[in-house]
Design a protein around this motif. Structure first.
Motif, PDB file in Angstrom:
ATOM      1  N   MET A   9       0.841  -1.200   0.000  1.00  0.00           N
ATOM      2  CA  MET A   9       0.000   0.000   0.000  1.00  0.00           C
ATOM      3  C   MET A   9       0.872   1.245   0.000  1.00  0.00           C
ATOM      4  SD  MET A   9      -2.974   1.188   2.706  1.00  0.00           S
ATOM      5  CE  MET A   9      -1.837   1.516   4.052  1.00  0.00           C
ATOM      6  N   LEU A  10       0.440   2.271  -0.712  1.00  0.00           N
ATOM      7  CA  LEU A  10       1.084   3.581  -0.699  1.00  0.00           C
ATOM      8  C   LEU A  10       0.207   4.509   0.129  1.00  0.00           C
ATOM      9  CD1 LEU A  10       3.266   5.574  -1.772  1.00  0.00           C
ATOM     10  CD2 LEU A  10       1.724   6.005  -3.707  1.00  0.00           C
ATOM     11  N   ALA A  11       0.755   5.016   1.222  1.00  0.00           N
ATOM     12  CA  ALA A  11      -0.008   5.891   2.120  1.00  0.00           C
ATOM     13  C   ALA A  11       0.702   7.227   2.261  1.00  0.00           C
ATOM     14  CB  ALA A  11      -0.165   5.237   3.487  1.00  0.00           C
ATOM     15  N   VAL A  12      -0.002   8.299   1.942  1.00  0.00           N
ATOM     16  CA  VAL A  12       0.536   9.652   2.068  1.00  0.00           C
ATOM     17  C   VAL A  12      -0.288  10.388   3.114  1.00  0.00           C
ATOM     18  CG1 VAL A  12       0.854  11.849   0.871  1.00  0.00           C
ATOM     19  CG2 VAL A  12       1.394   9.703  -0.300  1.00  0.00           C
ATOM     20  N   ASN A  13       0.399  10.907   4.122  1.00  0.00           N
ATOM     21  CA  ASN A  13      -0.285  11.554   5.240  1.00  0.00           C
ATOM     22  C   ASN A  13       0.296  12.940   5.503  1.00  0.00           C
ATOM     23  OD1 ASN A  13      -1.904   9.179   6.019  1.00  0.00           O
ATOM     24  ND2 ASN A  13       0.076   8.300   6.565  1.00  0.00           N
ATOM     25  N   GLN A  14      -0.576  13.942   5.470  1.00  0.00           N
ATOM     26  CA  GLN A  14      -0.216  15.329   5.786  1.00  0.00           C
ATOM     27  C   GLN A  14       1.035  15.780   5.046  1.00  0.00           C
ATOM     28  OE1 GLN A  14      -3.355  16.220   7.084  1.00  0.00           O
ATOM     29  NE2 GLN A  14      -1.983  17.757   7.922  1.00  0.00           N
ATOM     30  N   LEU A  15       1.043  15.534   3.733  1.00  0.00           N
ATOM     31  CA  LEU A  15       2.172  15.930   2.903  1.00  0.00           C
ATOM     32  C   LEU A  15       2.091  17.428   2.614  1.00  0.00           C
ATOM     33  CD1 LEU A  15       4.640  14.993   1.164  1.00  0.00           C
ATOM     34  CD2 LEU A  15       3.035  14.796  -0.729  1.00  0.00           C
ATOM     35  N   ASN A  16       3.176  18.121   2.918  1.00  0.00           N
ATOM     36  CA  ASN A  16       3.266  19.552   2.657  1.00  0.00           C
ATOM     37  C   ASN A  16       4.608  19.855   2.003  1.00  0.00           C
ATOM     38  OD1 ASN A  16       0.895  21.179   4.134  1.00  0.00           O
ATOM     39  ND2 ASN A  16       1.440  19.392   5.391  1.00  0.00           N
ATOM     40  N   ILE A  17       4.580  20.724   1.007  1.00  0.00           N
ATOM     41  CA  ILE A  17       5.809  21.137   0.327  1.00  0.00           C
ATOM     42  C   ILE A  17       5.774  22.641   0.122  1.00  0.00           C
ATOM     43  CG2 ILE A  17       7.194  20.951  -1.780  1.00  0.00           C
ATOM     44  CD1 ILE A  17       6.130  18.133  -2.146  1.00  0.00           C
ATOM     45  N   SER A  18       6.846  23.291   0.546  1.00  0.00           N
ATOM     46  CA  SER A  18       6.962  24.738   0.389  1.00  0.00           C
ATOM     47  C   SER A  18       8.338  25.088  -0.158  1.00  0.00           C
ATOM     48  CB  SER A  18       6.749  25.457   1.725  1.00  0.00           C
ATOM     49  OG  SER A  18       5.457  25.218   2.237  1.00  0.00           O
ATOM     50  N   ILE A  19       8.388  26.124  -0.966  1.00  0.00           N
ATOM     51  CA  ILE A  19       9.652  26.705  -1.403  1.00  0.00           C
ATOM     52  C   ILE A  19       9.621  28.167  -0.979  1.00  0.00           C
ATOM     53  CG2 ILE A  19      11.088  27.345  -3.360  1.00  0.00           C
ATOM     54  CD1 ILE A  19      10.210  24.865  -4.797  1.00  0.00           C
ATOM     55  N   LYS A  20      10.481  28.489  -0.017  1.00  0.00           N
ATOM     56  CA  LYS A  20      10.471  29.809   0.634  1.00  0.00           C
ATOM     57  C   LYS A  20       9.092  30.041   1.226  1.00  0.00           C
ATOM     58  CE  LYS A  20      14.217  31.686  -2.188  1.00  0.00           C
ATOM     59  NZ  LYS A  20      14.666  32.754  -3.113  1.00  0.00           N
ATOM     60  N   THR A  21       8.375  31.036   0.768  1.00  0.00           N
ATOM     61  CA  THR A  21       7.058  31.323   1.349  1.00  0.00           C
ATOM     62  C   THR A  21       5.917  30.755   0.508  1.00  0.00           C
ATOM     63  OG1 THR A  21       6.967  33.465   0.206  1.00  0.00           O
ATOM     64  CG2 THR A  21       7.903  33.427   2.441  1.00  0.00           C
ATOM     65  N   ARG A  22       6.267  30.061  -0.573  1.00  0.00           N
ATOM     66  CA  ARG A  22       5.227  29.552  -1.482  1.00  0.00           C
ATOM     67  C   ARG A  22       4.874  28.113  -1.151  1.00  0.00           C
ATOM     68  NH1 ARG A  22       5.841  28.207  -7.858  1.00  0.00           N
ATOM     69  NH2 ARG A  22       3.648  27.745  -8.285  1.00  0.00           N
ATOM     70  N   ARG A  23       3.593  27.856  -0.916  1.00  0.00           N
ATOM     71  CA  ARG A  23       3.099  26.511  -0.661  1.00  0.00           C
ATOM     72  C   ARG A  23       2.803  25.822  -1.983  1.00  0.00           C
ATOM     73  NH1 ARG A  23       0.166  24.908   4.113  1.00  0.00           N
ATOM     74  NH2 ARG A  23       1.532  25.352   5.878  1.00  0.00           N
ATOM     75  N   LEU A  24       3.531  24.729  -2.267  1.00  0.00           N
ATOM     76  CA  LEU A  24       3.294  23.985  -3.504  1.00  0.00           C
ATOM     77  C   LEU A  24       2.253  22.893  -3.298  1.00  0.00           C
ATOM     78  CD1 LEU A  24       6.937  23.605  -4.872  1.00  0.00           C
ATOM     79  CD2 LEU A  24       5.275  25.416  -5.310  1.00  0.00           C
ATOM     80  N   LEU A  25       2.286  22.254  -2.138  1.00  0.00           N
ATOM     81  CA  LEU A  25       1.288  21.240  -1.767  1.00  0.00           C
ATOM     82  C   LEU A  25       0.919  21.444  -0.308  1.00  0.00           C
ATOM     83  CD1 LEU A  25       2.643  17.969  -3.451  1.00  0.00           C
ATOM     84  CD2 LEU A  25       0.652  19.301  -4.169  1.00  0.00           C
ATOM     85  N   GLN A  26      -0.359  21.271  -0.003  1.00  0.00           N
ATOM     86  CA  GLN A  26      -0.824  21.514   1.363  1.00  0.00           C
ATOM     87  C   GLN A  26      -1.766  20.408   1.821  1.00  0.00           C
ATOM     88  OE1 GLN A  26      -2.425  25.436   1.917  1.00  0.00           O
ATOM     89  NE2 GLN A  26      -3.361  24.952   3.890  1.00  0.00           N
ATOM     90  N   ASP A  27      -1.358  19.718   2.883  1.00  0.00           N
ATOM     91  CA  ASP A  27      -2.206  18.728   3.569  1.00  0.00           C
ATOM     92  C   ASP A  27      -2.770  17.680   2.605  1.00  0.00           C
ATOM     93  OD1 ASP A  27      -1.751  20.202   5.880  1.00  0.00           O
ATOM     94  OD2 ASP A  27      -3.573  21.398   5.628  1.00  0.00           O
ATOM     95  N   ILE A  28      -1.873  16.992   1.918  1.00  0.00           N
ATOM     96  CA  ILE A  28      -2.283  15.953   0.969  1.00  0.00           C
ATOM     97  C   ILE A  28      -2.330  14.611   1.691  1.00  0.00           C
ATOM     98  CG2 ILE A  28      -1.764  14.813  -1.222  1.00  0.00           C
ATOM     99  CD1 ILE A  28      -2.428  17.811  -1.468  1.00  0.00           C
ATOM    100  N   ASN A  29      -3.468  13.914   1.558  1.00  0.00           N
ATOM    101  CA  ASN A  29      -3.662  12.616   2.207  1.00  0.00           C
ATOM    102  C   ASN A  29      -4.366  11.659   1.252  1.00  0.00           C
ATOM    103  OD1 ASN A  29      -3.087  13.292   5.286  1.00  0.00           O
ATOM    104  ND2 ASN A  29      -4.387  14.942   4.519  1.00  0.00           N
ATOM    105  N   PHE A  30      -3.804  10.457   1.093  1.00  0.00           N
ATOM    106  CA  PHE A  30      -4.495   9.420   0.318  1.00  0.00           C
ATOM    107  C   PHE A  30      -3.833   8.072   0.566  1.00  0.00           C
ATOM    108  CE2 PHE A  30      -1.352  11.298  -2.595  1.00  0.00           C
ATOM    109  CZ  PHE A  30      -0.635  10.181  -3.006  1.00  0.00           C
ATOM    110  N   ASN A  31      -4.583   7.017   0.312  1.00  0.00           N
ATOM    111  CA  ASN A  31      -4.090   5.639   0.395  1.00  0.00           C
ATOM    112  C   ASN A  31      -4.405   4.922  -0.904  1.00  0.00           C
ATOM    113  OD1 ASN A  31      -3.228   5.812   3.127  1.00  0.00           O
ATOM    114  ND2 ASN A  31      -5.328   5.487   3.821  1.00  0.00           N
ATOM    115  N   ILE A  32      -3.404   4.266  -1.487  1.00  0.00           N
ATOM    116  CA  ILE A  32      -3.594   3.493  -2.713  1.00  0.00           C
ATOM    117  C   ILE A  32      -3.269   2.036  -2.420  1.00  0.00           C
ATOM    118  CG2 ILE A  32      -2.977   3.256  -5.149  1.00  0.00           C
ATOM    119  CD1 ILE A  32      -4.231   5.933  -4.420  1.00  0.00           C
ATOM    120  N   GLN A  33      -4.172   1.159  -2.791  1.00  0.00           N
ATOM    121  CA  GLN A  33      -4.008  -0.268  -2.531  1.00  0.00           C
ATOM    122  C   GLN A  33      -3.296  -0.950  -3.705  1.00  0.00           C
ATOM    123  OE1 GLN A  33      -4.828  -1.682   0.362  1.00  0.00           O
ATOM    124  NE2 GLN A  33      -5.634   0.277   1.123  1.00  0.00           N
TER     125      GLN A  33
END
Length: 269
Positions: free
Chosen positions: A1-25
């Protein structure tokens, strides 16, 4: 299973991804969609650790950060949007690059067989001895797809295939053939994650869809849950109507505004 929990990515002050959550079976084909700049390719970069992130990415119940490079090379492979155009090698040797994690100096019979199978899967067998540099853009695309299939052709359980817009430069026939091959790979107990723009192909082939906008999750679920008229119109800021595909019975998105009967009659008397 691929599980992504509370994934966040920022570059300096720019949010590229915010609070990404999913599960793939295992067995699922996962499609990531969204407008330009939504964060689709950034998400794939996080899954291959090409970019710093906060949160958890677990594969086979273990943080992907704890996996060894050697094991990841045999269980995870990525197809990028931009691949090297100038490779002075014949096609079969480019595909053999996918087998580099399996041998030290010389490929064995298994490696040769896998390369042959991968070329057949992407319908590139007839080009195996041709120079890569003499191919069209779409043919080069299929060579790199064959390389990815060759890399993940092994007895390990639950492998992860990541594809960033693999349908670019491909005509309708090869778009469907590639997605059928990827779907077949997933059905063997693996996971395939694809970034794509064609919503109708996503509807036909995906088991799960993640819809992103401005780095945030809009919807996540099966095609019928995600691809609704209101959601697509809101996210893409363009009118559309979602109906049932007459052959596949999956959602079918038709873009554009409805024309009144009188207008159509005036255009086509």
């Amino acid at each position: 299973m691929l599980a992504v929990n509370q994934l966040n990515i920022s570059i300096k002050t720019r949010r590229l991804l915010q609070d990404i959550n999913f599960n793939i079976q295992p067995g699922e084909l996962f499609v990531i969609i969204g407008p330009n700049g939504a964060g689709k390719s950034t998400l794939l970069k996080a899954l291959t650790e090409e970019i710093n992130y906060s949160g958890e990415i677990n594969f086979q119940q273990q943080s992907i950060k704890k996996w060894t490079t050697a094991k990841l090379a045999k269980t995870r492979a990525k197809f990028s949007q931009h691949h090297q155009q100038d490779i002075p090698l014949p096609v079969n040797e480019v595909v053999m690059m996918g087998r580099y994690p399996y041998f030290a100096s010389k490929p064995n019979l298994t490696d040769l067989k896998v390369v042959s199978e991968s070329l057949k899967l992407t319908e590139m067998s007839a080009f195996k001895d041709k120079s890569y540099n003499q191919l069209s853009g779409g043919e080069k695309q299929r060579v790199h797809l064959a390389r990815i299939f060759a890399q993940l052709n092994n007895e390990f359980q639950e492998k992860l295939m990541l594809l960033d817009e693999p349908l670019n430069n491909l005509d309708v026939y090869y778009q469907h053939k590639v997605l059928e091959a990827v779907k077949g790979f997933a059905k063997k107990g693996n996971i395939a994650a694809i970034v794509m723009h064609d919503l109708n192909l996503a509807a036909q082939f995906a088991d799960r869809i993640l819809l992103l906008k401005d780095g945030k999750m809009v919807k996540y679920g099966n095609p019928k849950q995600v691809l609704t008229s209101k959601t697509i119109c809101d996210v893409y800021d363009f009118p559309c109507k979602v109906m049932s595909h007459p052959l596949a019975q999956t959602p079918m998105i038709v873009f554009g505004e409805e024309k009144s009967t009188s207008i159509i009659q005036n255009i086509n008397p």
